[in-house]
Scaffold this active site. Structure first.
Site, PDB file in Angstrom:
ATOM      1  N   GLY A  10       0.821  -1.220   0.000  1.00 25.82           N
ATOM      2  CA  GLY A  10       0.000   0.000   0.000  1.00 25.82           C
ATOM      3  C   GLY A  10       0.842   1.253   0.000  1.00 25.82           C
ATOM      4  O   GLY A  10       0.626   2.172   0.795  1.00 25.82           O
ATOM      5  N   ASN A  88       1.308  -2.551   5.552  1.00 23.39           N
ATOM      6  CA  ASN A  88       0.647  -1.252   5.701  1.00 23.39           C
ATOM      7  C   ASN A  88      -0.696  -1.157   4.977  1.00 23.39           C
ATOM      8  O   ASN A  88      -1.598  -0.473   5.458  1.00 23.39           O
ATOM      9  CB  ASN A  88       1.591  -0.161   5.161  1.00 23.39           C
ATOM     10  CG  ASN A  88       0.861   1.156   4.942  1.00 23.39           C
ATOM     11  OD1 ASN A  88       0.540   1.867   5.901  1.00 23.39           O
ATOM     12  ND2 ASN A  88       0.556   1.482   3.686  1.00 23.39           N
ATOM     13  N   SER A 140      -4.314   0.152  14.166  1.00 23.35           N
ATOM     14  CA  SER A 140      -5.116   1.336  14.477  1.00 23.35           C
ATOM     15  C   SER A 140      -5.529   1.320  15.947  1.00 23.35           C
ATOM     16  O   SER A 140      -5.720   0.239  16.532  1.00 23.35           O
ATOM     17  CB  SER A 140      -6.379   1.320  13.619  1.00 23.35           C
ATOM     18  OG  SER A 140      -7.366   2.184  14.149  1.00 23.35           O
ATOM     19  N   TYR A 153     -13.563  -3.022  10.524  1.00 24.21           N
ATOM     20  CA  TYR A 153     -12.225  -2.430  10.567  1.00 24.21           C
ATOM     21  C   TYR A 153     -11.581  -2.686  11.933  1.00 24.21           C
ATOM     22  O   TYR A 153     -10.424  -3.115  12.013  1.00 24.21           O
ATOM     23  CB  TYR A 153     -12.339  -0.929  10.285  1.00 24.21           C
ATOM     24  CG  TYR A 153     -11.010  -0.197  10.232  1.00 24.21           C
ATOM     25  CD1 TYR A 153     -10.212  -0.252   9.094  1.00 24.21           C
ATOM     26  CD2 TYR A 153     -10.561   0.553  11.321  1.00 24.21           C
ATOM     27  CE1 TYR A 153      -8.989   0.424   9.046  1.00 24.21           C
ATOM     28  CE2 TYR A 153      -9.352   1.222  11.282  1.00 24.21           C
ATOM     29  CZ  TYR A 153      -8.571   1.162  10.136  1.00 24.21           C
ATOM     30  OH  TYR A 153      -7.360   1.823  10.098  1.00 24.21           O
ATOM     31  N   LYS A 157      -8.209  -4.956  12.759  1.00 25.14           N
ATOM     32  CA  LYS A 157      -7.007  -4.414  13.410  1.00 25.14           C
ATOM     33  C   LYS A 157      -6.746  -5.111  14.758  1.00 25.14           C
ATOM     34  O   LYS A 157      -5.591  -5.283  15.150  1.00 25.14           O
ATOM     35  CB  LYS A 157      -7.119  -2.899  13.576  1.00 25.14           C
ATOM     36  CG  LYS A 157      -7.161  -2.124  12.257  1.00 25.14           C
ATOM     37  CD  LYS A 157      -5.909  -2.310  11.416  1.00 25.14           C
ATOM     38  CE  LYS A 157      -5.877  -1.389  10.190  1.00 25.14           C
ATOM     39  NZ  LYS A 157      -4.678  -1.559   9.363  1.00 25.14           N
ATOM     40  N   ILE A 186      -4.593   9.893  11.215  1.00 25.50           N
ATOM     41  CA  ILE A 186      -3.441  10.363  10.435  1.00 25.50           C
ATOM     42  C   ILE A 186      -3.966  11.061   9.177  1.00 25.50           C
ATOM     43  O   ILE A 186      -4.930  10.595   8.553  1.00 25.50           O
ATOM     44  CB  ILE A 186      -2.511   9.170  10.052  1.00 25.50           C
ATOM     45  CG1 ILE A 186      -2.142   8.317  11.294  1.00 25.50           C
ATOM     46  CG2 ILE A 186      -1.260   9.688   9.353  1.00 25.50           C
ATOM     47  CD1 ILE A 186      -1.382   9.024  12.401  1.00 25.50           C
TER      48      ILE A 186
HETATM   49  P1  NAD Z   1      -4.639   5.323   2.179  1.00 22.88           P
HETATM   50  O1  NAD Z   1      -6.044   4.991   1.787  1.00 22.88           O
HETATM   51  O2  NAD Z   1      -4.150   6.699   1.964  1.00 22.88           O
HETATM   52  O3  NAD Z   1      -3.609   4.307   1.453  1.00 22.88           O
HETATM   53  C1  NAD Z   1      -3.874   2.944   1.452  1.00 22.88           C
HETATM   54  C2  NAD Z   1      -2.890   2.240   0.539  1.00 22.88           C
HETATM   55  O4  NAD Z   1      -3.222   0.841   0.538  1.00 22.88           O
HETATM   56  C3  NAD Z   1      -2.992   2.703  -0.916  1.00 22.88           C
HETATM   57  O5  NAD Z   1      -1.699   2.684  -1.477  1.00 22.88           O
HETATM   58  C4  NAD Z   1      -3.845   1.623  -1.570  1.00 22.88           C
HETATM   59  O6  NAD Z   1      -3.602   1.477  -2.970  1.00 22.88           O
HETATM   60  C5  NAD Z   1      -3.346   0.396  -0.806  1.00 22.88           C
HETATM   61  N1  NAD Z   1      -4.256  -0.742  -0.859  1.00 22.88           N
HETATM   62  C6  NAD Z   1      -5.554  -0.802  -0.493  1.00 22.88           C
HETATM   63  N2  NAD Z   1      -6.034  -2.030  -0.725  1.00 22.88           N
HETATM   64  C7  NAD Z   1      -5.021  -2.770  -1.225  1.00 22.88           C
HETATM   65  C8  NAD Z   1      -4.887  -4.107  -1.659  1.00 22.88           C
HETATM   66  N3  NAD Z   1      -5.936  -4.957  -1.637  1.00 22.88           N
HETATM   67  N4  NAD Z   1      -3.698  -4.532  -2.143  1.00 22.88           N
HETATM   68  C9  NAD Z   1      -2.642  -3.691  -2.186  1.00 22.88           C
HETATM   69  N5  NAD Z   1      -2.705  -2.405  -1.798  1.00 22.88           N
HETATM   70  C10 NAD Z   1      -3.879  -1.958  -1.316  1.00 22.88           C
HETATM   71  O7  NAD Z   1      -4.527   4.893   3.700  1.00 22.88           O
HETATM   72  P2  NAD Z   1      -3.521   5.334   4.870  1.00 22.88           P
HETATM   73  O8  NAD Z   1      -4.226   6.301   5.717  1.00 22.88           O
HETATM   74  O9  NAD Z   1      -2.179   5.664   4.339  1.00 22.88           O
HETATM   75  O10 NAD Z   1      -3.485   3.956   5.693  1.00 22.88           O
HETATM   76  C11 NAD Z   1      -2.381   3.070   5.681  1.00 22.88           C
HETATM   77  C12 NAD Z   1      -2.557   2.088   6.820  1.00 22.88           C
HETATM   78  O11 NAD Z   1      -2.652   2.822   8.043  1.00 22.88           O
HETATM   79  C13 NAD Z   1      -3.831   1.252   6.731  1.00 22.88           C
HETATM   80  O12 NAD Z   1      -3.582  -0.058   7.166  1.00 22.88           O
HETATM   81  C14 NAD Z   1      -4.768   1.934   7.697  1.00 22.88           C
HETATM   82  O13 NAD Z   1      -5.744   1.063   8.222  1.00 22.88           O
HETATM   83  C15 NAD Z   1      -3.779   2.394   8.755  1.00 22.88           C
HETATM   84  N6  NAD Z   1      -4.307   3.478   9.576  1.00 22.88           N
HETATM   85  C16 NAD Z   1      -4.597   4.690   9.025  1.00 22.88           C
HETATM   86  C17 NAD Z   1      -5.147   5.689   9.827  1.00 22.88           C
HETATM   87  C18 NAD Z   1      -5.484   7.040   9.295  1.00 22.88           C
HETATM   88  O14 NAD Z   1      -6.086   7.824  10.045  1.00 22.88           O
HETATM   89  N7  NAD Z   1      -5.119   7.405   8.059  1.00 22.88           N
HETATM   90  C19 NAD Z   1      -5.378   5.428  11.188  1.00 22.88           C
HETATM   91  C20 NAD Z   1      -5.081   4.183  11.710  1.00 22.88           C
HETATM   92  C21 NAD Z   1      -4.532   3.208  10.894  1.00 22.88           C
END
Ligand code: NAD
Length: 243
Positions: A10, A88, A140, A153, A157, A186
Site C-alpha cells: 500500500g 501497511n 489502528s 475495521y 485491526k 493520520i
Molecule cells: P490510504 O487509503 O491513503 O492508502 C492505502 C494504501 O493501501 C494505498 O496505497 C492503496 O492502494 C493500498 N491498498 C488498499 N487495498 C489494497 C490491496 N488490496 N492490495 C494492495 N494495496 C492496497 O490509507 P492510509 O491512511 O495511508 O493507511 C495506511 C494504513 O494505516 C492502513 O492499514 C490503515 O488502516 C492504517 N491506519 C490509518 C489511519 C489514518 O487515520 N489514516 C489510522 C489508523 C490506521
C-alpha cells in the site's frame, strides 16, 4: 555492505508512501506495492529515483494469496529475501454492521488482516535463515478500543494486533522482531471522507489538537526497523494522546 531490502504494501499514497520514501533515503532497496493506482505508484518510484534510491514497483492485490505469491516471486528474482516487511495496506468501511454485505466484510478482513498473514508467511523463511528480520504492522487505535460504525475495521485491526503478539513469540528465538503501530487519526486520503466540520470536531477530540502526519508514522517505522532488537510483540500507540 549489502543493500537492505524492504517491502511496503500500500505504498502508492499516505502512510505507505511516506515509509517507502523514508526507507529509500536510508539506502534500502524498496519494493513498493499497491493494488491499483498504477500512476500513483509510478510517481512514488520516480520520487525514489530522484532521491538516488532504488526500487521495484509491484501492482498486486495483497488480499489475494495467489497475488502475494506473485509479489514474492518478483522479490526472490531480485534478492535473497526481505530484511523488513511493512504490512501497511489497508481499507476502511464506515457504516452500520447490519448494512455490511459478506463481500464488504471479506474485503476488509482480506486487505487488513489476511494480507499480513500471506506476506509474513512468505517473508519469514529468509529471515529465519539469516536469523534477522523485522515485521512492522500498521494497526489502528480502533483495534485496541473498537469504534462504532467501524466494526469490521476494528475487528481486522484487533486481529492484526493478535497476529503481532503471537508471531512475535514464535519468531523471537530467530531474532526476528514483530511489532505494530496503533495509529490514531493520520492526515491521509483515507480520512478524505470527513467534511470540514467533522474534521474539526475530530481534531478537537485529539489531545494534541491535530491529526498525525504520515511522516510521523514513517519515523517510527524506521526506528523499529533500524533499532530495538529487544522489543517485540508490542502494539505501540501513535495517536496524539487519543486513547
Ligand atoms: P490510504 O487509503 O491513503 O492508502 C492505502 C494504501 O493501501 C494505498 O496505497 C492503496 O492502494 C493500498 N491498498 C488498499 N487495498 C489494497 C490491496 N488490496 N492490495 C494492495 N494495496 C492496497 O490509507 P492510509 O491512511 O495511508 O493507511 C495506511 C494504513 O494505516 C492502513 O492499514 C490503515 O488502516 C492504517 N491506519 C490509518 C489511519 C489514518 O487515520 N489514516 C489510522 C489508523 C490506521
Amino acid at each position: 555492505m549489502k543493500q537492505k531490502t524492504v517491502l511496503v504494501t500500500g505504498a502508492s499514497r499516505g502512510i505507505g508512501k511516506a515509509c517507502a520514501l523514508a526507507f529509500a533515503r536510508l539506502g534500502y532497496h524498496v519494493f513498493i506495492n499497491s493494488h491499483s493506482s498504477s500512476d500513483a505508484l509510478e510517481s512514488v518510484q520516480k520520487m525514489i529515483y530522484d532521491l538516488g534510491g532504488t526500487c521495484t514497483r509491484i501492482l498486486a492485490d495483497i488480499s489475494s494469496s495467489s497475488e502475494v505469491s506473485r509479489v514474492f516471486e518478483v522479490i526472490s528474482s531480485e534478492c535473497d529475501g526481505l530484511d523488513v516487511l511493512v504490512n501497511n495496506a489497508g481499507i476502511s468501511y464506515i457504516g452500520l454492521l447490519t448494512d455490511m454485505t459478506d463481500d464488504d466484510w471479506d474485503s476488509i478482513i482480506g486487505t487488513n488482516l489476511s494480507s499480513a498473514f500471506y506476506c509474513s508467511r512468505a517473508s519469514i523463511p529468509h529471515m529465519v535463515s539469516v536469523k534477522s528480520g523485522k515485521i512492522i504492522n500498521i494497526s489502528s487505535m480502533w483495534g485496541t478500543t473498537g469504534a462504532s460504525c467501524e466494526v469490521a475495521y476494528s475487528a481486522s485491526k484487533s486481529g492484526l494486533n493478535g497476529l503481532t503478539k503471537a508471531l512475535a513469540k514464535e519468531l523471537a528465538p530467530s531474532n526476528i522482531q514483530v511489532n505494530a503501530i496503533a495509529c490514531g487519526v493520520i492526515d491521509t486520503e483515507m480520512n478524505a471522507v470527513f467534511s470540514d466540520e467533522e474534521r474539526q470536531a475530530l481534531e478537537e477530540e485529539v489531545p494534541s489538537g491535530r491529526f498525525g502526519l504520515p511522516e510521523e508514522v514513517a519515523d517510527l517505522v524506521i526506528d523499529l526497523a533500524e533499532n530495538h532488537s529487544y522489543m517485540t510483540g508490542q502494539i505501540i500507540g501513535l495517536d496524539g494522546g487519543f486513547i
